[in-house]
Write a protein that holds these residues in place. Structure first.
Motif, mmCIF file in Angstrom:
data_model
loop_
_atom_site.group_PDB
_atom_site.id
_atom_site.type_symbol
_atom_site.label_atom_id
_atom_site.label_comp_id
_atom_site.label_asym_id
_atom_site.label_seq_id
_atom_site.Cartn_x
_atom_site.Cartn_y
_atom_site.Cartn_z
ATOM 1 N N PHE A 173 5.579 -9.972 -3.686
ATOM 2 C CA PHE A 173 6.079 -8.729 -3.090
ATOM 3 C C PHE A 173 6.851 -7.909 -4.115
ATOM 4 C CE2 PHE A 173 8.432 -12.388 -1.038
ATOM 5 C CZ PHE A 173 9.489 -12.441 -1.934
ATOM 6 N N TYR A 174 6.236 -7.779 -5.307
ATOM 7 C CA TYR A 174 6.826 -6.998 -6.376
ATOM 8 C C TYR A 174 5.824 -5.991 -6.923
ATOM 9 C CZ TYR A 174 9.703 -11.220 -6.379
ATOM 10 O OH TYR A 174 10.482 -12.287 -5.995
ATOM 11 N N ILE A 175 6.366 -4.872 -7.396
ATOM 12 C CA ILE A 175 5.595 -3.948 -8.209
ATOM 13 C C ILE A 175 6.397 -3.737 -9.483
ATOM 14 C CG2 ILE A 175 6.600 -1.864 -7.127
ATOM 15 C CD1 ILE A 175 3.790 -0.579 -7.426
ATOM 16 N N PHE A 176 5.702 -3.570 -10.612
ATOM 17 C CA PHE A 176 6.354 -3.583 -11.925
ATOM 18 C C PHE A 176 5.937 -2.340 -12.722
ATOM 19 C CE2 PHE A 176 7.206 -5.845 -16.093
ATOM 20 C CZ PHE A 176 8.561 -6.072 -15.864
ATOM 21 N N PRO A 177 6.352 -1.168 -12.243
ATOM 22 C CA PRO A 177 5.891 0.070 -12.882
ATOM 23 C C PRO A 177 6.515 0.321 -14.249
ATOM 24 C CG PRO A 177 7.382 0.551 -11.074
ATOM 25 C CD PRO A 177 7.133 -0.916 -11.038
ATOM 26 N N ASP A 178 5.764 1.065 -15.059
ATOM 27 C CA ASP A 178 6.170 1.452 -16.414
ATOM 28 C C ASP A 178 6.828 2.834 -16.342
ATOM 29 O OD1 ASP A 178 6.213 2.475 -19.049
ATOM 30 O OD2 ASP A 178 4.508 1.235 -19.634
ATOM 31 N N PHE A 179 8.107 2.893 -16.712
ATOM 32 C CA PHE A 179 8.876 4.141 -16.688
ATOM 33 C C PHE A 179 9.084 4.713 -18.084
ATOM 34 C CE2 PHE A 179 9.792 2.578 -12.513
ATOM 35 C CZ PHE A 179 10.270 3.644 -11.750
ATOM 36 N N SER A 180 8.419 4.163 -19.094
ATOM 37 C CA SER A 180 8.782 4.483 -20.478
ATOM 38 C C SER A 180 8.512 5.936 -20.854
ATOM 39 C CB SER A 180 8.047 3.547 -21.448
ATOM 40 O OG SER A 180 6.640 3.679 -21.334
ATOM 41 N N GLU A 181 7.662 6.647 -20.103
ATOM 42 C CA GLU A 181 7.465 8.072 -20.406
ATOM 43 C C GLU A 181 8.744 8.869 -20.183
ATOM 44 O OE1 GLU A 181 4.113 10.284 -19.029
ATOM 45 O OE2 GLU A 181 2.789 8.521 -19.049
ATOM 46 N N ASP B 261 0.826 -1.210 0.000
ATOM 47 C CA ASP B 261 0.000 0.000 0.000
ATOM 48 C C ASP B 261 0.860 1.260 0.000
ATOM 49 O OD1 ASP B 261 -2.238 -1.588 0.013
ATOM 50 O OD2 ASP B 261 -2.584 -1.419 2.178
ATOM 51 N N VAL B 262 1.937 1.231 0.758
ATOM 52 C CA VAL B 262 2.800 2.415 0.844
ATOM 53 C C VAL B 262 3.540 2.660 -0.464
ATOM 54 C CG1 VAL B 262 4.871 3.364 1.955
ATOM 55 C CG2 VAL B 262 3.077 2.324 3.347
ATOM 56 N N ILE B 263 4.088 1.613 -1.076
ATOM 57 C CA ILE B 263 4.855 1.826 -2.298
ATOM 58 C C ILE B 263 3.946 2.277 -3.440
ATOM 59 C CG2 ILE B 263 4.814 -0.518 -3.316
ATOM 60 C CD1 ILE B 263 7.875 -0.160 -3.784
ATOM 61 N N CYS B 264 2.697 1.795 -3.462
ATOM 62 C CA CYS B 264 1.747 2.272 -4.471
ATOM 63 C C CYS B 264 1.428 3.744 -4.243
ATOM 64 C CB CYS B 264 0.466 1.444 -4.432
ATOM 65 S SG CYS B 264 0.627 -0.231 -5.080
ATOM 66 N N GLN B 265 1.197 4.114 -2.997
ATOM 67 C CA GLN B 265 0.918 5.511 -2.659
ATOM 68 C C GLN B 265 2.063 6.417 -3.091
ATOM 69 O OE1 GLN B 265 0.110 6.153 1.529
ATOM 70 N NE2 GLN B 265 0.692 8.297 1.374
ATOM 71 N N ARG B 266 3.285 5.964 -2.860
ATOM 72 C CA ARG B 266 4.446 6.779 -3.217
ATOM 73 C C ARG B 266 4.596 6.892 -4.737
ATOM 74 N NH1 ARG B 266 8.153 8.407 0.205
ATOM 75 N NH2 ARG B 266 8.262 9.930 -1.493
ATOM 76 N N PHE B 267 4.319 5.823 -5.480
ATOM 77 C CA PHE B 267 4.399 5.924 -6.939
ATOM 78 C C PHE B 267 3.309 6.824 -7.507
ATOM 79 C CE2 PHE B 267 7.310 2.182 -7.348
ATOM 80 C CZ PHE B 267 8.229 2.791 -8.190
ATOM 81 N N ASP B 268 2.189 6.938 -6.802
ATOM 82 C CA ASP B 268 1.141 7.863 -7.242
ATOM 83 C C ASP B 268 1.638 9.312 -7.269
ATOM 84 O OD1 ASP B 268 -0.720 5.852 -7.568
ATOM 85 O OD2 ASP B 268 -1.596 6.087 -5.567
ATOM 86 N N GLU B 269 2.683 9.582 -6.506
ATOM 87 C CA GLU B 269 3.217 10.937 -6.421
ATOM 88 C C GLU B 269 4.225 11.248 -7.522
ATOM 89 O OE1 GLU B 269 5.077 10.991 -2.617
ATOM 90 O OE2 GLU B 269 3.223 10.570 -1.496
ATOM 91 N N ILE B 270 4.606 10.254 -8.310
ATOM 92 C CA ILE B 270 5.675 10.439 -9.300
ATOM 93 C C ILE B 270 5.075 10.543 -10.700
ATOM 94 C CG2 ILE B 270 7.763 9.437 -10.298
ATOM 95 C CD1 ILE B 270 8.245 8.039 -7.636
ATOM 96 N N GLU B 271 5.320 11.642 -11.373
ATOM 97 C CA GLU B 271 4.793 11.855 -12.720
ATOM 98 C C GLU B 271 5.525 10.973 -13.722
ATOM 99 O OE1 GLU B 271 4.633 15.868 -13.975
ATOM 100 O OE2 GLU B 271 3.637 16.600 -12.157
ATOM 101 N N GLY B 272 4.779 10.511 -14.709
ATOM 102 C CA GLY B 272 5.373 9.739 -15.793
ATOM 103 C C GLY B 272 5.647 8.293 -15.454
ATOM 104 N N ASP C 135 11.655 8.454 -2.245
ATOM 105 C CA ASP C 135 12.107 9.850 -2.216
ATOM 106 C C ASP C 135 13.193 10.082 -3.258
ATOM 107 O OD1 ASP C 135 10.402 10.600 -0.159
ATOM 108 O OD2 ASP C 135 11.902 10.382 1.423
ATOM 109 N N ARG C 136 14.134 9.163 -3.325
ATOM 110 C CA ARG C 136 15.250 9.293 -4.259
ATOM 111 C C ARG C 136 14.795 9.178 -5.715
ATOM 112 N NH1 ARG C 136 20.409 6.023 -1.543
ATOM 113 N NH2 ARG C 136 20.438 7.198 0.416
ATOM 114 N N ILE C 137 13.892 8.214 -5.975
ATOM 115 C CA ILE C 137 13.400 8.055 -7.361
ATOM 116 C C ILE C 137 12.637 9.307 -7.789
ATOM 117 C CG2 ILE C 137 11.801 6.761 -8.820
ATOM 118 C CD1 ILE C 137 12.514 4.254 -7.184
ATOM 119 N N LYS C 138 11.799 9.832 -6.907
ATOM 120 C CA LYS C 138 11.024 11.036 -7.229
ATOM 121 C C LYS C 138 11.954 12.199 -7.534
ATOM 122 C CE LYS C 138 7.276 13.934 -5.419
ATOM 123 N NZ LYS C 138 6.349 14.157 -4.283
ATOM 124 N N LYS C 139 12.974 12.370 -6.738
ATOM 125 C CA LYS C 139 13.926 13.468 -6.951
ATOM 126 C C LYS C 139 14.705 13.245 -8.249
ATOM 127 C CE LYS C 139 17.800 15.877 -4.747
ATOM 128 N NZ LYS C 139 18.694 15.923 -3.544
#
Length: 395
Positions: A323-331, A302-313, A388-392
């Motif tokens: 225990f994996y999440i597989f986000p799309d970074f292609s933007e 729940d926390v890692i999903c919430q944090r990815f919601d804050e990151i554009e693209g 925090d680091r990925i967002k920055k």
């Protein structure tokens, strides 16, 4: 120069193990890295399991065992399948191997001939295509999308089946996506396997790690016709935080299990005697520790999903298990970051590791170059620090 075998040259190394080794080397050199790479729980193995192994050591249980596993463990697995999955097996239909990876390898060696095909979905666990190729067979990959929950659809499977098809391989919950198949889709795929008389391999290693009240149902439980052609693959690594103990197992058609035992007798022989005793305790004792870990993983999900919601693209499919999440970074592909053009998952993995101190696994090894795999089998503190680091880094 004397040449190596063609099969060895055709196999690529595990990208998950490679990135984990690189991250660990950086940490050993004093670099501050937030690790999202390893596919293993960060919890210690429960004490009662360690105690069983210590007792086995003290008793001198350090010799060879039967190749397919000690009778006590095979009976514990039979009981587990009965109690958890509603499946009736005998010990002769069960084999214990050196981890679920070894179990899958043995299955491919037992059932595949040259020119056979094995159908599975992309994104896939990195070892699936390599194990199929090592058996001389051909991977038949079905591309899936986030919109279909990264799950093969029955019409895709039906279109992929040919006279060369030997097996259909399903992983639910999935590594790397964390997604699960709905029961109706599983039933339709199982019916296709029965109709075409091909094996169904059900990789259920993450069975115990489901979220939002979901429950697991093995395809082998649908009916006797499906059970007769299905390998149910599981192990103790993920549910009990026993990755290094190397105990996996499967139940399936008795002739195939016998063939796997013959193959194993000429490779590893038996799984480690002491680890087998630990696995008996893991399966037979109360499962409170498993539930505690599952709840912790759900909170982290729940926390890692919430944090990815804050990151554009960056977009993702909410994990339903594992225990994996597989986000799309292609933007973010096409950007130049720290002087380097980002053109794929390897580039952004290198950038995040080198410039942000965040270790992730590139999606190209999973058949999905738009994505990165992050394991949330780490503390909430580390999840927040890493995000925090990925967002920055992407801001």
């Amino acid at each position: 120069m004397i040449s190596l075998s063609q099969r060895s040259q055709n196999v690529t190394p595990s990208s998950t193990l490679a990135i984990t080794a690189k991250i660990n080397a950086m940490i050993a050199d004093g670099v501050d890295v937030v690790k999202f790479g390893a596919g293993e729980p960060d919890f210690d193995t429960p004490d009662y399991i360690k105690a069983a192994a210590i007792t086995a050591l003290d008793a001198g249980f350090t010799k060879y065992t039967p190749v397919p596993g000690i009778p006590e463990l095979r009976e514990a697995i039979v009981d587990k399948f009965k109690n958890d999955n509603g499946l009736d097996y005998t010990a002769s239909q069960v084999i214990v191997s050196c981890g679920a990876k070894h179990t899958l390898y043995n299955i491919m060696q037992a059932i595949c001939d040259p020119d056979d095909e094995v159908i599975f979905a992309a994104p896939y666990w990195v070892s699936y295509p390599q194990q199929i190729k090592l058996a001389g067979a051909t991977p038949r990959v079905i591309e899936t999308t986030a919109e279909q929950n990264f799950c093969m659809q029955p019409d895709q499977v039906e279109a992929a089946i040919t006279p060369k098809t030997k097996a259909i391989l399903i992983n639910s919950p999935s590594n790397p996506t964390g997604t699960t198949y709905d029961i109706e889709t599983l039933k339709q795929i199982a019916a296709l396997a029965v109709e075409n008389q091909v094996y169904l391999i059900s990789d259920e290693i993450y069975e115990a790690l489901l979220y939002d009240g979901a429950t697991h149902q093995s395809p082998a439980s649908f009916n006797e016709e499906t059970k007769a052609i299905t390998f149910v693959v599981n192990g103790v690594s993920k549910a009990y935080s026993m990755t290094g103990w190397r105990i996996g197992y499967t139940a399936g058609p008795e002739d195939a299990i016998s063939a796997m035992s013959r193959i194993q007798s000429h490779s590893t022989s038996n799984p480690t005697s002491i680890a087998q005793k630990g696995a008996v305790a893991a399966l037979n004792e109360p499962q409170d520790a498993v539930e505690e870990m599952r709840k912790a993983f759900e909170e982290r999900r729940d926390v890692i999903c919430q944090r990815f919601d804050e990151i554009e693209g960056v977009s993702y499919v909410k994990p339903q298990g594992a225990f994996y999440i597989f986000p799309d970074f292609s933007e973010h592909y096409g950007r130049t970051l720290d002087g380097k053009k980002i053109e794929g998952s390897m580039d952004i993995t290198d950038y995040l590791l080198g410039s942000a101190g965040v270790g992730v696994v590139p999606g190209n090894g999973f058949g999905a170059d738009n994505n990165l795999r992050l394991s949330f089998a780490t503390s909430l503190t580390e999840i927040n620090r890493g995000l925090d680091r990925i967002k920055k880094a992407l801001g």
